[in-house]
Design an enzyme around this catalytic site. Structure first.
Site, PDB file in Angstrom:
ATOM      1  N   ASP A  37       0.843  -1.194   0.000  1.00 14.33           N
ATOM      2  CA  ASP A  37       0.000   0.000   0.000  1.00 14.33           C
ATOM      3  C   ASP A  37       0.880   1.247   0.000  1.00 14.33           C
ATOM      4  OD1 ASP A  37      -3.269   0.122   0.717  1.00 14.33           O
ATOM      5  OD2 ASP A  37      -2.202   2.033   0.938  1.00 14.33           O
ATOM      6  N   ASN A  94      -5.221  -4.276  -7.057  1.00 13.58           N
ATOM      7  CA  ASN A  94      -6.510  -3.862  -6.477  1.00 13.58           C
ATOM      8  C   ASN A  94      -6.599  -2.383  -6.143  1.00 13.58           C
ATOM      9  OD1 ASN A  94      -9.006  -4.377  -4.618  1.00 13.58           O
ATOM     10  ND2 ASN A  94      -7.435  -3.554  -3.234  1.00 13.58           N
ATOM     11  N   TYR A 158     -13.903   7.857 -13.256  1.00 12.57           N
ATOM     12  CA  TYR A 158     -14.004   6.492 -12.714  1.00 12.57           C
ATOM     13  C   TYR A 158     -14.548   5.539 -13.781  1.00 12.57           C
ATOM     14  CZ  TYR A 158     -14.532   3.060  -8.913  1.00 12.57           C
ATOM     15  OH  TYR A 158     -14.422   1.954  -8.094  1.00 12.57           O
ATOM     16  N   LYS A 162     -12.217   2.536 -15.257  1.00 18.79           N
ATOM     17  CA  LYS A 162     -12.615   1.164 -14.925  1.00 18.79           C
ATOM     18  C   LYS A 162     -12.956   0.383 -16.196  1.00 18.79           C
ATOM     19  CE  LYS A 162     -11.943   1.236 -10.462  1.00 18.79           C
ATOM     20  NZ  LYS A 162     -10.899   0.388  -9.833  1.00 18.79           N
TER      21      LYS A 162
HETATM   22  N1  NAD Z   1     -15.887   0.623  -2.426  1.00 15.15           N
HETATM   23  C1  NAD Z   1     -16.641   0.424  -3.498  1.00 15.15           C
HETATM   24  O1  NAD Z   1     -17.864   0.625  -3.458  1.00 15.15           O
HETATM   25  C2  NAD Z   1     -16.009  -0.099  -4.766  1.00 15.15           C
HETATM   26  C3  NAD Z   1     -16.862  -0.574  -5.784  1.00 15.15           C
HETATM   27  C4  NAD Z   1     -16.284  -1.088  -6.933  1.00 15.15           C
HETATM   28  C5  NAD Z   1     -14.900  -1.163  -7.072  1.00 15.15           C
HETATM   29  N2  NAD Z   1     -14.097  -0.681  -6.058  1.00 15.15           N
HETATM   30  C6  NAD Z   1     -12.640  -0.775  -6.239  1.00 15.15           C
HETATM   31  O2  NAD Z   1     -12.087  -1.573  -5.199  1.00 15.15           O
HETATM   32  C7  NAD Z   1     -10.685  -1.258  -5.105  1.00 15.15           C
HETATM   33  C8  NAD Z   1     -10.316  -1.122  -3.631  1.00 15.15           C
HETATM   34  O3  NAD Z   1     -10.952   0.038  -3.109  1.00 15.15           O
HETATM   35  P1  NAD Z   1     -11.717   0.071  -1.700  1.00 15.15           P
HETATM   36  O4  NAD Z   1     -13.115   0.433  -2.007  1.00 15.15           O
HETATM   37  O5  NAD Z   1     -11.417  -1.118  -0.906  1.00 15.15           O
HETATM   38  O6  NAD Z   1     -11.080   1.414  -1.105  1.00 15.15           O
HETATM   39  P2  NAD Z   1     -10.068   1.731   0.091  1.00 15.15           P
HETATM   40  O7  NAD Z   1      -9.762   3.164  -0.076  1.00 15.15           O
HETATM   41  O8  NAD Z   1     -10.628   1.268   1.385  1.00 15.15           O
HETATM   42  O9  NAD Z   1      -8.771   0.859  -0.259  1.00 15.15           O
HETATM   43  C9  NAD Z   1      -7.913   1.222  -1.341  1.00 15.15           C
HETATM   44  C10 NAD Z   1      -6.464   1.135  -0.886  1.00 15.15           C
HETATM   45  O10 NAD Z   1      -5.644   1.456  -2.022  1.00 15.15           O
HETATM   46  C11 NAD Z   1      -4.544   2.233  -1.550  1.00 15.15           C
HETATM   47  N3  NAD Z   1      -3.971   3.026  -2.626  1.00 15.15           N
HETATM   48  C12 NAD Z   1      -4.522   4.108  -3.248  1.00 15.15           C
HETATM   49  N4  NAD Z   1      -3.671   4.593  -4.152  1.00 15.15           N
HETATM   50  C13 NAD Z   1      -2.553   3.809  -4.116  1.00 15.15           C
HETATM   51  C14 NAD Z   1      -1.325   3.815  -4.817  1.00 15.15           C
HETATM   52  N5  NAD Z   1      -1.043   4.751  -5.740  1.00 15.15           N
HETATM   53  N6  NAD Z   1      -0.416   2.844  -4.541  1.00 15.15           N
HETATM   54  C15 NAD Z   1      -0.673   1.899  -3.589  1.00 15.15           C
HETATM   55  N7  NAD Z   1      -1.809   1.865  -2.875  1.00 15.15           N
HETATM   56  C16 NAD Z   1      -2.749   2.806  -3.146  1.00 15.15           C
HETATM   57  C17 NAD Z   1      -5.151   3.096  -0.448  1.00 15.15           C
HETATM   58  O11 NAD Z   1      -4.168   3.632   0.429  1.00 15.15           O
HETATM   59  C18 NAD Z   1      -6.109   2.130   0.224  1.00 15.15           C
HETATM   60  O12 NAD Z   1      -5.488   1.470   1.313  1.00 15.15           O
HETATM   61  C19 NAD Z   1     -10.470   0.020  -5.918  1.00 15.15           C
HETATM   62  O13 NAD Z   1      -9.868  -0.325  -7.145  1.00 15.15           O
HETATM   63  C20 NAD Z   1     -11.901   0.539  -6.133  1.00 15.15           C
HETATM   64  O14 NAD Z   1     -12.008   1.315  -7.287  1.00 15.15           O
HETATM   65  C21 NAD Z   1     -14.632  -0.154  -4.913  1.00 15.15           C
END
Ligand code: NAD
Length: 284
Positions: A37, A94, A158, A162
């Site tokens: 991370d 991710n 987004y 995506k």
């Molecule tokens: N939460 C939702 O509703 C949702 C829905 C569909 C898809 N997603 C996708 O799920 C994935 C995970 O997101 P989440 O919702 O768990 O969010 P989150 O913010 O809880 O977790 C994302 C993590 O990615 C890390 N991160 C961000 N930029 C980074 C970088 N440049 N290098 C390394 N780490 C980095 C952040 O520090 C964080 O710990 C993302 O790709 C998001 O687009 C989320």
């Protein structure tokens, strides 16, 4: 593909579904979990939880690696660190962020979301696939979103990034699928995580989906229910066993994608109606 005995890397592992994937991989017998991370402390905390035996199954091997996955050198260093635990068998690309708005969003915000939501997956594939191909197999998961199959109301950056992530995952699956590389693409709708806060941290306040502007977007995603990160991670890890390409923790997304393909004009009209309804709700 088997998880047991494999070394697994998860980017964005400090929070949300990435954290849940890390804990789930340890519970399901991964030989080592690499928690990557940009949030150094958060990653260290998750690795420590795994080593302490979170979930009661006894301690597992885990390391935390600080990396910004939008930088190729960081991704290369990440894979080198992971290989200290053994050959990487499973890689979960991710990490992701969200930016509000449309074409008017700043160039900086467009560049940052493109770098994290798309380019990082390219660096991962470029770095990790040669070793997997040489070993005759490996698993690559790319976290996209239902927004990558449909759209994201309120956020063109987004939706666009995506869709690109889905396209890359498909291309990799086609190109390397006969050489032992299994690719999955995770496309959930809404689940609980820190995505808005993380994006605020990465982009600065002005690019933020301010809560009131964003209510339309999150309400759209919430139509089919908001899952937990644990539920999304469990669906993802279950899908590894069956080597399923498209992982849809919200199964209705498959129907929406079919409707979109069957009659694009009708689907666009429906989405306009939904947008109008949700922005009406947000103003009420
Ligand atoms: N939460 C939702 O509703 C949702 C829905 C569909 C898809 N997603 C996708 O799920 C994935 C995970 O997101 P989440 O919702 O768990 O969010 P989150 O913010 O809880 O977790 C994302 C993590 O990615 C890390 N991160 C961000 N930029 C980074 C970088 N440049 N290098 C390394 N780490 C980095 C952040 O520090 C964080 O710990 C993302 O790709 C998001 O687009 C989320």
């Amino acid at each position: 593909m088997e998880i047991t005995g494999k070394v697994a890397v998860v980017t964005g592992g400090a929070s949300g579904v990435g954290r849940a994937l890390c804990l789930g991989l340890a519970d399901r017998g991964a030989a080592g979990v690499v928690v990557c991370d940009i949030d150094r402390e958060g990653a260290a905390k998750v690795a420590a939880e795994i080593e302490a035996g979170q979930g009661g199954t006894g301690g597992h091997r885990a390391i935390a690696v600080h990396a910004d996955v939008s930088k190729e050198a960081d991704v290369q260093a990440l894979v080198a660190s992971a290989e200290a635990l053994g050959p990487v068998g499973l890689f979960f690309s991710n990490a992701g962020i969200i930016v509000a708005g449309g074409p008017e969003a700043s160039d900086e915000a467009w560049a940052r979301i493109w770098a994290i939501n798309v380019q990082s997956h390219i660096y991962v594939a470029r770095t990790v696939l040669p070793g997997m191909l040489a070993r005759g197999g490996g698993y690559l998961e790319i976290t996209a979103s239902a927004a990558g199959l449909l759209t994201q109301l309120g956020s063109a950056p987004y939706a666009v990034t995506k869709h690109a992530a889905v396209a890359l995952a498909e291309w990799l699956a086609i190109t390397y699928g006969d050489q032992g590389i299994v690719v999955s693409c995770l496309c959930p709708q809404a689940f609980t995580s820190n995505l808005l806060n993380t994006s605020r941290r990465e982009l600065g306040e002005e690019e933020l989906p301010a809560a009131e502007d964003w209510s339309g977007g999150s309400a759209q995603a919430a139509v089919d229910g908001v899952l937990t990160s644990d539920q999304v991670a469990a669906a993802t890890l279950d899908a590894i066993g069956t080597e399923q390409f498209l992982i849809l923790p919200h199964p209705d997304v498959a129907t929406y994608e079919r409707r979109r393909a069957d009659d694009r004009a009708r689907w666009l009209r429906g989405m306009r109606r939904m947008q109008a309804r949700l922005s009406g709700q947000a103003q009420a």
